[in-house]
Design a protein around this motif. Structure first.
Motif, PDB file in Angstrom:
ATOM      1  N   LEU A  39      54.281  39.473  45.232  1.00 22.61           N
ATOM      2  CA  LEU A  39      52.856  39.192  45.171  1.00 22.61           C
ATOM      3  C   LEU A  39      52.323  38.789  46.541  1.00 22.61           C
ATOM      4  N   GLU A  41      48.913  37.626  47.956  1.00 30.69           N
ATOM      5  CA  GLU A  41      47.571  37.191  47.603  1.00 30.69           C
ATOM      6  C   GLU A  41      46.524  37.650  48.624  1.00 30.69           C
ATOM      7  N   LYS A  45      43.059  39.894  48.021  1.00 32.41           N
ATOM      8  CA  LYS A  45      41.736  39.401  48.416  1.00 32.41           C
ATOM      9  C   LYS A  45      41.082  40.331  49.431  1.00 32.41           C
ATOM     10  N   ASP A  76      36.741  32.249  45.468  1.00 34.70           N
ATOM     11  CA  ASP A  76      38.151  31.952  45.186  1.00 34.70           C
ATOM     12  C   ASP A  76      38.574  32.570  43.862  1.00 34.70           C
ATOM     13  N   ASP A  78      41.180  32.804  40.733  1.00 29.80           N
ATOM     14  CA  ASP A  78      42.196  31.941  40.128  1.00 29.80           C
ATOM     15  C   ASP A  78      43.532  32.679  40.065  1.00 29.80           C
ATOM     16  N   GLU A  79      44.558  31.899  39.826  1.00 23.98           N
ATOM     17  CA  GLU A  79      45.927  32.404  39.892  1.00 23.98           C
ATOM     18  C   GLU A  79      46.159  33.587  38.937  1.00 23.98           C
ATOM     19  N   GLN A  80      45.581  33.443  37.734  1.00 23.97           N
ATOM     20  CA  GLN A  80      45.785  34.494  36.740  1.00 23.97           C
ATOM     21  C   GLN A  80      45.126  35.798  37.181  1.00 23.97           C
ATOM     22  N   ILE A  82      44.580  36.801  40.263  1.00 20.88           N
ATOM     23  CA  ILE A  82      45.390  37.386  41.336  1.00 20.88           C
ATOM     24  C   ILE A  82      46.591  38.126  40.733  1.00 20.88           C
ATOM     25  N   LYS A  83      47.209  37.483  39.761  1.00 29.34           N
ATOM     26  CA  LYS A  83      48.388  38.089  39.121  1.00 29.34           C
ATOM     27  C   LYS A  83      48.031  39.384  38.405  1.00 29.34           C
ATOM     28  N   ASP A  84      46.926  39.348  37.669  1.00 33.61           N
ATOM     29  CA  ASP A  84      46.487  40.542  36.931  1.00 33.61           C
ATOM     30  C   ASP A  84      46.181  41.689  37.894  1.00 33.61           C
ATOM     31  N   HIS A  86      47.309  42.060  40.925  1.00 33.40           N
ATOM     32  CA  HIS A  86      48.556  42.504  41.551  1.00 33.40           C
ATOM     33  C   HIS A  86      49.278  43.504  40.634  1.00 33.40           C
TER      34      HIS A  86
END
Lengths: 124, 230
Positions: A39, A41, A45, A76, A78-80, A82-84, A86
């Motif tokens: 991953l 980030e 972005k 910004d 959120d973490e979820q 970014i994961k989705d 990715h």
């Protein structure tokens, strides 16, 4: 080929290039594979501004990825999210199926992850 | 000097093997890194790179391996086309073994940039079939295996009249392919008469800068790479 590819390609038939129906090309009978990649980030972005979001949402939904928001996320993430993104943009490969033009209905085959946009003689 | 990507997996009977011309493009891009880094400086959006006629994929793999050195930023998106689907598979493999496989979108079988959306490409790179030849091979597959191999390798080399027939088709569509900030890097051999070609392009509003050359024969540069942009 990655799903995001559809953001930058269209039908190879000249007359379709200016038609809004030809974009994005639609996947049919797509077979997907997930390939685990680290991953990154920053990468996610950075490429967001380069993405035509409504077209991506449409393509993703047709492949069963229905978690994307209807408008492009800003600020910004959120973490979820970014994961989705990715998973969708980096790890998912379409390895077989077809890409279909919504204007002329021509089907481009995808074989071993490679879409073939060479046209038969009568369409060149 | 930056390391040369590994393309040892390719089959030279069906895919053009990296050669002097390929390496000259790698060197030319490296030499032009200051231009690329300033033109595509962050926070400008991620540049989309399109390589036409990827062959082994050595050029795309080189770009994918060195985004920071060449563009001053880690994020790029790479697309490649080749009329030879075996070359597309070779390109995919070459990209897969770079340190940055996440930068590659796809390698697709196509006639030049025909399936690319207009005005999306920020950097176009092309090592064309530039050798003068009686004709340019057809894009349709040949039934006979031997003839097919011959056709695939000819596709990578034979450029028709003046070796320019394929490159000219790229020029015709260049304004439509490139984005407003778009730049093309294209290789020429002396038979292509690059000086005349550049004069013609300049007459149509393009800027042309020689960014690489190799080998002089009787005062004539055999191979040159040009940056063509607006």
């Amino acid at each position: 080929m990655k799903i995001l590819t559809t953001n930058y390609i269209t039908c190879a038939v000249k007359a379709c290039k200016t038609s809004s129906n030809a974009f994005p090309l639609q996947f049919r009978d797509a077979e997907l594979v997930q390939e685990e990649l680290e991953l990154n980030e920053e990468f996610i972005k950075n490429i967001l501004p380069r993405i035509e979001w409504p077209a991506l949402v449409q393509t993703a939904a047709s492949l069963g990825f229905t978690t994307l928001p209807s408008t492009k996320p800003e600020g910004d993430l959120d973490e979820q999210m970014i994961k989705d993104l990715h998973t969708l943009l980096v790890e998912t490969q379409v390895i077989s199926g077809k890409l279909v033009c919504g204007n002329c209905q021509h089907e481009y085959n995808i074989h071993q992850g490679i879409a073939n946009f060479l046209l038969p003689n009568h369409l060149v | 000097m930056l390391p040369t990507p590994d393309t040892s997996h390719i089959d030279p009977d069906t895919t053009y093997e990296p050669n002097t011309d390929s390496y000259l493009i790698l060197d030319s891009l490296t030499a032009d890194a200051p231009f690329l880094s300033s033109r595509f400086k962050a926070p400008a959006p991620t540049p989309l790179i399109l390589e036409l006629g990827t062959g082994s994929g050595i050029i795309s793999a080189f770009i994918a391996s060195n985004p920071v050195t060449l563009f001053g930023r880690p994020d790029l998106l790479l697309l490649g086309t080749d009329a030879n689907s075996i070359a597309c598979a070779a390109t995919n493999q070459s990209l897969k073994i770079t340190p940055n496989p996440h930068l590659q979108l796809a390698s697709v079988t196509a006639d030049l940039a025909t399936p690319i959306r207009p005005n999306e490409v920020d950097v176009l790179v092309f090592n064309p079939p530039y050798v003068p030849s009686p004709d340019v091979p057809k894009l349709g597959k040949h039934e006979d295996g031997y003839e097919e191999q011959f056709r695939l390798l000819a596709l990578a080399c034979d450029g028709g009249a003046d070796g320019m027939e394929v490159t000219r088709r790229v020029f015709e569509g260049l304004g439509e392919t490139l984005s407003a900030r778009g730049v093309a890097y294209i290789l020429f051999c002396a038979s292509n008469k690059p000086d005349e070609v550049m004069e013609e392009l300049q007459g149509k509003g393009w800027s042309c800068v020689k960014v690489g050359d190799l080998g002089k024969k009787g005062g004539i540069e055999k191979l040159t790479v040009w940056r063509i942009y607006k």
